[in-house]
Design an enzyme around this catalytic site. Structure first.
Site, PDB file in Angstrom:
ATOM      1  N   HIS A 127      -1.596  28.516  28.323  1.00 44.30           N
ATOM      2  CA  HIS A 127      -1.890  27.934  29.640  1.00 44.30           C
ATOM      3  C   HIS A 127      -0.957  26.808  30.078  1.00 44.30           C
ATOM      4  O   HIS A 127      -1.314  26.051  30.974  1.00 44.30           O
ATOM      5  CB  HIS A 127      -3.336  27.390  29.688  1.00 44.30           C
ATOM      6  N   GLY A 178       0.598  33.729  30.236  1.00 50.07           N
ATOM      7  CA  GLY A 178      -0.534  34.636  30.016  1.00 50.07           C
ATOM      8  C   GLY A 178      -1.604  34.497  31.076  1.00 50.07           C
ATOM      9  O   GLY A 178      -2.344  35.451  31.333  1.00 50.07           O
ATOM     10  N   HIS A 179      -1.706  33.354  31.676  1.00 48.35           N
ATOM     11  CA  HIS A 179      -2.654  33.157  32.778  1.00 48.35           C
ATOM     12  C   HIS A 179      -1.862  32.828  34.032  1.00 48.35           C
ATOM     13  O   HIS A 179      -1.374  31.721  34.207  1.00 48.35           O
ATOM     14  CB  HIS A 179      -3.639  32.035  32.461  1.00 48.35           C
ATOM     15  N   GLU A 304     -13.910  38.464  30.059  1.00 50.86           N
ATOM     16  CA  GLU A 304     -14.103  38.172  31.479  1.00 50.86           C
ATOM     17  C   GLU A 304     -13.315  39.165  32.331  1.00 50.86           C
ATOM     18  O   GLU A 304     -12.654  38.801  33.290  1.00 50.86           O
ATOM     19  CB  GLU A 304     -13.668  36.736  31.796  1.00 50.86           C
ATOM     20  N   CYS A 388     -13.271  25.381  34.701  1.00 46.22           N
ATOM     21  CA  CYS A 388     -12.402  25.754  35.808  1.00 46.22           C
ATOM     22  C   CYS A 388     -13.160  25.954  37.114  1.00 46.22           C
ATOM     23  O   CYS A 388     -12.610  25.779  38.202  1.00 46.22           O
ATOM     24  CB  CYS A 388     -11.655  27.040  35.463  1.00 46.22           C
TER      25      CYS A 388
END
Lengths: 629, 629
Positions: A127, A178-179, A304, A388
């Protein structure tokens, strides 16, 4: 390619009986609560770079995104309603970020303090670039609010540093995060600064994603094992194939939405039809079989993620608040391309339901997951380890004005029927203003009045929501007019005068919604909806469990206004007669239908977004449609 | 502790109109087909240890289990119906196994030929001990069939070698297999040979599982990364806590069942109440909220695992054939403890539905997954890459006789109403025989006649299935008697004479089953069942899709016998009037109920196990219960 530009929230003053209260709660309750939680959990302190082993509140690698999103959301709230106390907090947090930047431009409290040797070593999971993206967004918002370049300059130094590290050039890392998030954020930074390198870097991150050999596989070969308790396949990160070859929405839902936002942004800025086309293909897949009736996305807790077509279980629905919020972000970008109603319908669906449910009525508790069915143990929390969602919803609410109107050189388009005044330019300087008011969301009356210094020829296009399907009556300056709907919008072209008013009335009726036949977990069940709201039933309103409640086919429901909580705003609730299937306490998993006794029960449904604000209990959106008791 | 012993299948001659055909098909079609596929895919050749890089059919680390299970199943089939051709194949495969054993006792074609340095290096994923277990089971079956000790001795050498490698002693590996099986197999080997070390080793594997530090974590630290594309958490392997602390069925469903079988076996052999109690606790959890109405288990393709309570989606149901088969294995062991009917009910449910569906009516195609809903794209295959299921079902069918009767010193218990003759001992030498015949599974008449050389006092206990709930009429030697049911069994205690006959009649009616309220994906839907069979509806029998079909509450259904395929046995089908909800081809994910037009349609349901034997199409077990069309 992108015909429309949305009117930015700074030009739009919301004045709406429903949304005024939600925005007030966000400003007065949610943002202070989030600030307090960031403080209490050490998230702000982390930016002082003083943490050492043995101290409490060890930073986490995504904490900077939590604080940056609070900062961004607070800037929006302060922009629409100046607030010295909030402004002082904003200045403090902005200064913390600036102070946390290293001399080379690097900015991430966790890796600076806790794990410096891992910098850029695990893009797949760590992240770092994601956090940088949120810092860019916060910096742009801060600059727009304050006019100060302090944080924006820090963001640029960070972006310049990242630009020096990543790319296909000699000695650079040919990777990506990755995000996703930095892609859309770099486009924002580009728009705010005019620096083309930031757009190029955003395009690089998007174009490189999924190229072979896959960076995540190369990277993993040099990693120690301890980060891999549960790895994920490339599709989880939307990195299984290059983005233009992606036909189905896959993987982690929020990551997917942020990527698609970045793709739409780069498509717009570079006029790239291939990227836009990929977005349209992905949208069709999602809309056809991978979104809940609430505008929630992400069918499973496991990762998710999106799963398979029509796999939309209600209790295990993940439907992260961030996922509905970021679906709105993506839909908003797509809407500016074609102005197609389907994007506005989706914004409305997610906004009034799956996103808004992420916050309690008092604004001080938050959902991370927004299932469509609860057995009674799912409740909002003060905060999350991975927090978040609260600030993401606050960002959305702060910029709500941006979602109402779009314009071209000769058209002003009204997407959402939320009371507001907005100045518009039709592509030039300010030409006038439009004031929208009416009885939505509970009623169907809408009135749009123009304020124009001089007559002006343009098209006023007003969305007729899919749920309405038609307009009961259209009046211009009091005269009844035929209402011609083209592609979901009333298109009214003429030379408009100051004071011209358009009045219209949508049919607002309680609807019973059925699912696609392949959504078999909803077979024989209906969802209740009215206007933009999806409804649900909660244990609080029944004697017995809503899990045992059915609604007879043809049962009429009455409407009334009611405050669900003391001093809460009044919402529209539905009431009638339902069927309660009485079951034993020790109910077996399967039993003969003859063992279940049915009797009539008073029935009441409330808007989905308002659930879990009263006595904790079970909730359901989809309700079996039964015969009479 | 374990009061009952089941009559082994060698003492039970099945003669049943329904099962004769299934057993014939297994013998004449399924076993030859599996032999052919093992041959064609190189599974038998692998045992010659001649494979080299570049050659086709590279062995896989679980192949030995496929061939061993075929061998075991073939031995059973040959035992109940001698067959020289099959016997020749058995001898060939047994010789291949014996020839593949190394001098130290090790036996695994894959690791011997393809990857010798990895021997015992990755217990978590590499199935070496699992394969060994299946070799033990095959060896016991082979010895029982042939009297030869050749393969049994090879199995003992392998077990001795494993015993020298694993355990808590100095220099031993304190590990256990990621896929349980060796535990139950070692108990079988112990019973066949009398060697107590095999029982001790089984107990070690069970007791060590889940102890801290976790072996799978220690082991992983020394492994190269390439095996870890998708790791799994310890609960996947039922290794998250020691087995006696496990309260909920978790992880990979087949692994779980095999572990619980091994726990029950060790509990029985060592009279360990703590292991038995753990099994009972796990059973209650599964029965309460984690098993399908078909006796299928495993709610998700992801890891083929159990998930959360009441999470039993129909289309995504994994319900591996092996999982229902091994559920029957476990239930059978538990049944011998208490004789409780719930275990026999579960055996029957899984046997007639979720297990039997694993094979086509002609016995030549197989399901790996047995969902309760298909959109039309799920069909049986000739074979699988991981082809554990076909031979597992053949093993079950070959030993079907073992599931019918149990005995103690003074009680003979009839569990399943399948036509058969069985000699019984009441714990000593052969005392007599019982012949059961009747009209089940399609009808409710059952007749049990005793063959006794001299009068004998004992209790004859006959199960009254949960689905029947009562006995319409009980006659002993033609005289009507009151039918007292205790704990689900008619208990008839007297001095029995040769020729005594008990006749009874169960009510067999079509039942509508409803699910627990928390199984919300089935809310408003019913499953049809009759006797031991669960029914389903298939596109083949409808004009339109079964996904659009509902069944009105109160609709009567008629029963008739029908062959679904040419020359197939006749099954009982249900017919009546249903409701078809006509939908557009471009059906949106959600739409108003008013857009769906309902009309009456002919309705027909067939036994679930027999689906996908005709025109490929959609299938569903759970059917919306609607109002009239």
């Amino acid at each position: 390619m992108f015909r429309y530009s949305s009117l930015p929230f700074q030009q739009v003053q919301i004045n709406d009986p429903f949304w005024n209260e939600r925005l007030r709660v966000n400003h007065e309750q949610s943002l202070p609560k989030q600030y307090e939680m960031c403080e209490r959990t050490g998230r702000f302190d982390a930016l002082k770079l003083e943490w050492k082993p043995g101290m409490p509140n060890r930073p986490h690698h995504y904490w900077d995104s939590d604080t940056a999103k609070w900062l961004e959301a607070a800037c929006y709230a302060c922009a629409i309603r100046p607030d010295p106390e909030l402004r002082a907090q904003i200045d403090r947090v902005a200064a913390l970020f600036i102070g946390a930047q290293l001399s080379d431009g690097y900015l991430n409290a966790y890796f600076t303090v806790c794990d410096p040797v891992r910098r850029w070593k695990n893009l797949k999971f760590n992240h770092e670039l994601y956090c940088a993206g949120h810092i860019f967004e916060a910096a742009v918002a801060h600059h727009q609010l304050t006019g100060s370049r302090d944080l924006l300059d820090a963001a640029c130094r960070l972006a310049d540093y990242i630009d020096s590290i990543f790319g296909l050039g000699e000695g650079k890392i040919p990777g990506y995060c990755g995000h996703e998030e930095i892609e859309l954020a770099l486009v924002r930074l580009h728009r705010a600064t005019g620096e083309k390198r930031y757009l190029d870097l955003a395009a690089y991150f998007i174009n490189q994603r999924g190229q072979k050999p896959l960076w995540f596989e190369l990277e993993t070969q040099h990693l120690p094992q301890d980060f891999l308790p549960l790895d994920q396949p490339p599709a989880y990160f939307q990195a299984h194939v290059p983005v233009r070859e992606q036909k189905e929405v896959v993987g982690h839902a929020v990551r997917a939405m942020y990527l698609y936002c970045g793709m739409a942004d780069v498509a717009r800025e570079t006029a790239d039809p291939t990227l836009l086309h990929a977005c349209e293909t992905l949208w069709k897949d999602m809309e056809a079989c991978k979104v809940y009736v609430t505008g929630g996305i992400g069918s499973t807790w496991y990762g998710e993620t999106f799963t398979t077509p029509y796999d939309l279980p209600n209790e295990r629905a993940y439907c992260e608040t961030c996922a509905s919020v970021s679906l709105i972000f993506w839909a908003h970008r797509m809407l500016q391309h074609s102005g197609e109603r389907k994007y506005a319908d989706m914004i409305e669906r997610a906004l009034y339901n799956g996103a808004l449910s992420g916050m309690s009525l008092d604004g001080r508790k938050f959902f991370y997951q927004n299932p469509l069915l609860s057995f009674g143990h799912h409740h909002r929390s003060d905060w999350f380890e991975c927090s978040c969602c609260p600030s993401n919803l606050s960002r959305l609410l702060g910029t709500l004005g941006s979602y109402l109107f779009s314009e071209t050189a000769d058209e002003l388009r009204v997407h959402l029927h939320i009371g507001a005044s907005a100045s518009f330019t039709l592509g030039g300087r300010t030409q006038g203003a439009l004031r929208q008011e009416g009885s939505t969301p509970w009623g169907g009356a809408v009135r749009c009045e123009l304020e124009l210094p001089s007559p002006l020829e343009f098209t006023l296009a007003i969305r007729v929501p899919e749920w309405a399907g038609k307009v009961n009556a259209l009046r211009i300056n009091g005269d009844l007019q035929p209402a011609e709907i083209r592609d979901g919008y009333l298109r009214l072209s003429r030379v408009w005068q100051g004071g011209d008013a358009v009045e219209l009335e949508f049919p607002v009726e309680t609807r019973r919604i059925v699912s696609h036949a392949k959504l078999a977990g909803n077979a024989g069940q209906i969802a209740l909806a009215r206007g933009p709201f999806v409804y649900c039933i909660e244990d609080h309103d029944f004697e017995g469990s809503v899990l045992d409640v059915g609604l007879p086919a043809g049962q009429e429901l009455t409407e009334s206004r009611e405050s669900l909580v003391p001093e809460g705003e009044s919402l529209l609730v539905l009431a009638g007669r339902g069927v309660m299937s009485a079951r034993s306490d020790q109910e077996p998993l399967y039993q003969p239908a003859t063992a279940v006794h049915r009797e009539e029960t008073p029935f009441k449904a409330i808007p989905y977004f308002a659930w879990d604000n009263r006595t904790p209990g079970a909730m359901r959106v989809w309700i079996p449609e039964t015969g009479q008791a």
